[in-house]
Enzyme design. Structure first.
Site, mmCIF file in Angstrom:
data_model
loop_
_atom_site.group_PDB
_atom_site.id
_atom_site.type_symbol
_atom_site.label_atom_id
_atom_site.label_comp_id
_atom_site.label_asym_id
_atom_site.label_seq_id
_atom_site.Cartn_x
_atom_site.Cartn_y
_atom_site.Cartn_z
ATOM 1 N N SER A 1 1.203 6.043 -3.601
ATOM 2 C CA SER A 1 0.484 7.306 -3.337
ATOM 3 C C SER A 1 1.429 8.478 -3.141
ATOM 4 C CB SER A 1 -0.424 7.216 -2.111
ATOM 5 O OG SER A 1 -0.418 5.989 -1.504
ATOM 6 N N GLY B 1 2.640 5.153 5.050
ATOM 7 C CA GLY B 1 3.518 6.283 5.360
ATOM 8 C C GLY B 1 4.210 6.957 4.193
ATOM 9 N N SER B 2 3.745 6.714 2.954
ATOM 10 C CA SER B 2 4.488 7.326 1.841
ATOM 11 C C SER B 2 4.300 8.857 1.809
ATOM 12 C CB SER B 2 4.116 6.698 0.501
ATOM 13 O OG SER B 2 2.862 7.114 0.072
ATOM 14 N N TRP B 3 3.121 9.353 2.220
ATOM 15 C CA TRP B 3 2.962 10.819 2.268
ATOM 16 C C TRP B 3 3.874 11.391 3.352
ATOM 17 C CZ3 TRP B 3 -2.385 13.485 1.220
ATOM 18 C CH2 TRP B 3 -2.851 13.102 -0.047
ATOM 19 N N ASP C 1 -2.679 7.245 12.218
ATOM 20 C CA ASP C 1 -3.445 6.206 11.517
ATOM 21 C C ASP C 1 -3.964 5.182 12.528
ATOM 22 O OD1 ASP C 1 -3.567 5.356 8.283
ATOM 23 O OD2 ASP C 1 -4.032 3.737 9.682
ATOM 24 N N ASP D 1 -7.476 7.065 16.167
ATOM 25 C CA ASP D 1 -8.632 7.234 15.285
ATOM 26 C C ASP D 1 -8.872 8.734 15.088
ATOM 27 O OD1 ASP D 1 -11.115 7.313 14.116
ATOM 28 O OD2 ASP D 1 -12.011 5.833 15.459
ATOM 29 N N ASP E 1 -5.307 11.421 3.533
ATOM 30 C CA ASP E 1 -5.485 10.516 2.391
ATOM 31 C C ASP E 1 -6.386 9.362 2.832
ATOM 32 O OD1 ASP E 1 -5.001 9.461 -0.146
ATOM 33 O OD2 ASP E 1 -3.180 8.417 0.474
ATOM 34 N N LYS F 1 -8.214 13.679 0.357
ATOM 35 C CA LYS F 1 -8.758 12.822 -0.710
ATOM 36 C C LYS F 1 -10.281 12.861 -0.662
ATOM 37 C CE LYS F 1 -8.045 8.243 -0.575
ATOM 38 N NZ LYS F 1 -6.998 7.246 -0.820
HETATM 39 N N1 SAM Z 1 -1.312 8.297 2.536
HETATM 40 C C1 SAM Z 1 -0.960 6.942 2.897
HETATM 41 C C2 SAM Z 1 0.399 6.654 2.280
HETATM 42 O O1 SAM Z 1 0.812 7.414 1.429
HETATM 43 O O2 SAM Z 1 1.039 5.683 2.676
HETATM 44 C C3 SAM Z 1 -1.992 5.940 2.416
HETATM 45 C C4 SAM Z 1 -3.273 6.056 3.200
HETATM 46 S S1 SAM Z 1 -4.346 4.694 2.938
HETATM 47 C C5 SAM Z 1 -4.946 4.997 1.329
HETATM 48 C C6 SAM Z 1 -5.744 5.082 3.912
HETATM 49 C C7 SAM Z 1 -5.514 4.957 5.412
HETATM 50 O O3 SAM Z 1 -6.641 5.512 6.090
HETATM 51 C C8 SAM Z 1 -5.412 3.510 5.933
HETATM 52 O O4 SAM Z 1 -4.114 3.270 6.418
HETATM 53 C C9 SAM Z 1 -6.450 3.458 7.065
HETATM 54 O O5 SAM Z 1 -6.008 2.748 8.213
HETATM 55 C C10 SAM Z 1 -6.628 4.940 7.385
HETATM 56 N N2 SAM Z 1 -7.860 5.253 8.120
HETATM 57 C C11 SAM Z 1 -9.139 4.956 7.756
HETATM 58 N N3 SAM Z 1 -9.992 5.389 8.715
HETATM 59 C C12 SAM Z 1 -9.238 5.985 9.696
HETATM 60 C C13 SAM Z 1 -9.546 6.616 10.941
HETATM 61 N N4 SAM Z 1 -10.804 6.725 11.366
HETATM 62 N N5 SAM Z 1 -8.532 7.099 11.690
HETATM 63 C C14 SAM Z 1 -7.251 6.976 11.267
HETATM 64 N N6 SAM Z 1 -6.885 6.386 10.095
HETATM 65 C C15 SAM Z 1 -7.877 5.892 9.317
#
Ligand code: SAM
Length: 291
Positions: A25, A55-57, A80, A96, A121, A161
């Site tokens: 990502s 954590g890539s972003w 996260d 959260d 994201d 997103k």
């Molecule tokens: N941007 C990230 C990267 O580049 O590594 C990838 C993100 S991943 C697609 C989606 C993330 O949304 C997951 O790690 C998930 O735990 C988080 N997520 C979903 N609902 C959440 C919430 N209510 N609060 C915090 N994080 C949440």
């Protein structure tokens, strides 16, 4: 699917490992930035990465904001539900984003200063029930937006997103009330076959005097009651922008990596994978099979 065959099928997956990113990502944010240059602003000081694991972003943000080490006034906060392994120059919060406490934690880290840039994201766990998944995703975007309007400074940028489902025109309309410019952008690293896209909202411009505040006891409607973010009758289409140069890889194509190329290990393994308990049981000989 084995690591090496995924390396061939998905060049962004391999490139991410080659360049030290924890997930493919990273290229989505990089390609969005190639078009909009929101991370090239020298005045960018406080940045929030919502739903940031693995954590890539945050890695991209860290590399962009701290290309020189002497930036003592810059801060990145990554949030996260999952624990994240440390990243240089990034403060991680396991929290959260739908809970008001998270907003206060971020503000505290920023010394009550507002952020210049917020990105999200976020993706909830998919159930496979399409309508339910779409609904939960939209709730997550609304939570990210609510947190953002409480923390973003006037003129700031929000990138999130989205999934281009049935009610996306309603979200565009709501964002259009709050930002000067809203664009729907699709980076080349995001699969063409997926409904995934990103809203790039520039020039945060809330109504004068509106002071949003997050409270567990109020609904989304109550949150926005003093801000006319539109109703079901107001739906708009945001301009669409494809991002990433034509030379960049096509995420729907299969490429042939050199036959001699060895498969690379992931940059960062999952911190708490769902299969961890099963592995522990297996190692201690306590994993039983259902008969
Ligand atoms: N941007 C990230 C990267 O580049 O590594 C990838 C993100 S991943 C697609 C989606 C993330 O949304 C997951 O790690 C998930 O735990 C988080 N997520 C979903 N609902 C959440 C919430 N209510 N609060 C915090 N994080 C949440």
């Amino acid at each position: 699917m084995g690591k090496s065959s995924k390396d061939k099928r998905d060049l962004y997956y391999r490139k991410a490992k080659e360049q030290g990113y924890r997930a493919r990502s990273a290229f989505k944010l990089l390609q969005l930035n190639e078009e909009f240059h929101f991370l090239d602003d020298p005045n960018l000081k406080r940045v929030v990465d919502l739903c940031a694991a693995p954590g890539s972003w945050s890695q991209v943000l860290s590399r962009k904001l701290f290309d020189k080490d002497d930036y003592t006034d810059r801060q990145i906060v990554a949030v996260d539900l999952q624990a994240m392994m440390p990243i240089d120059h990034v403060t991680t919060l396991q929290a959260d984003i739908t809970h008001p406490r998270t907003l206060h934690q971020i503000l505290e880290l920023f010394g009550n200063h507002r952020a210049d840039f917020v990105c999200s994201d976020g993706a909830p766990d998919v159930t496979g029930l399409h309508d339910l998944d779409e609904y939960v995703q939209q709730q997550l975007i609304m939570s990210a937006l609510q947190l953002t309007v409480c923390i973003l400074k006037r003129g700031g940028t929000f990138v999130a997103k989205i999934f281009r489902g049935r009610d996306i025109d309603l979200i565009y309309a709501q964002l259009g009330y709050l930002f000067d410019q809203v664009t729907c952008a699709k980076p080349r690293s995001s699969r063409g076959s997926s409904l995934e896209a990103f809203v790039v909202c520039q020039g945060y411009n809330p109504p004068e005097g509106w002071q949003p505040s997050l409270d567990t006891n109020s609904s989304v409607v109550e949150f926005f009651q003093d801000c006319p973010v539109g109703s079901n009758e107001n739906r708009t289409i945001a301009p669409f922008m494809a991002c990433g140069s034509l030379e960049s890889f096509d995420s729907d194509a299969t490429y042939h990596v050199e036959p001699s190329a060895t498969s690379l290990d992931p940059v960062q393994g999952p911190t708490n994978p769902p299969y961890k308990r099963a592995l522990e049981l297996k190692r201690s000989g306590r994993l039983t099979r259902a008969v």
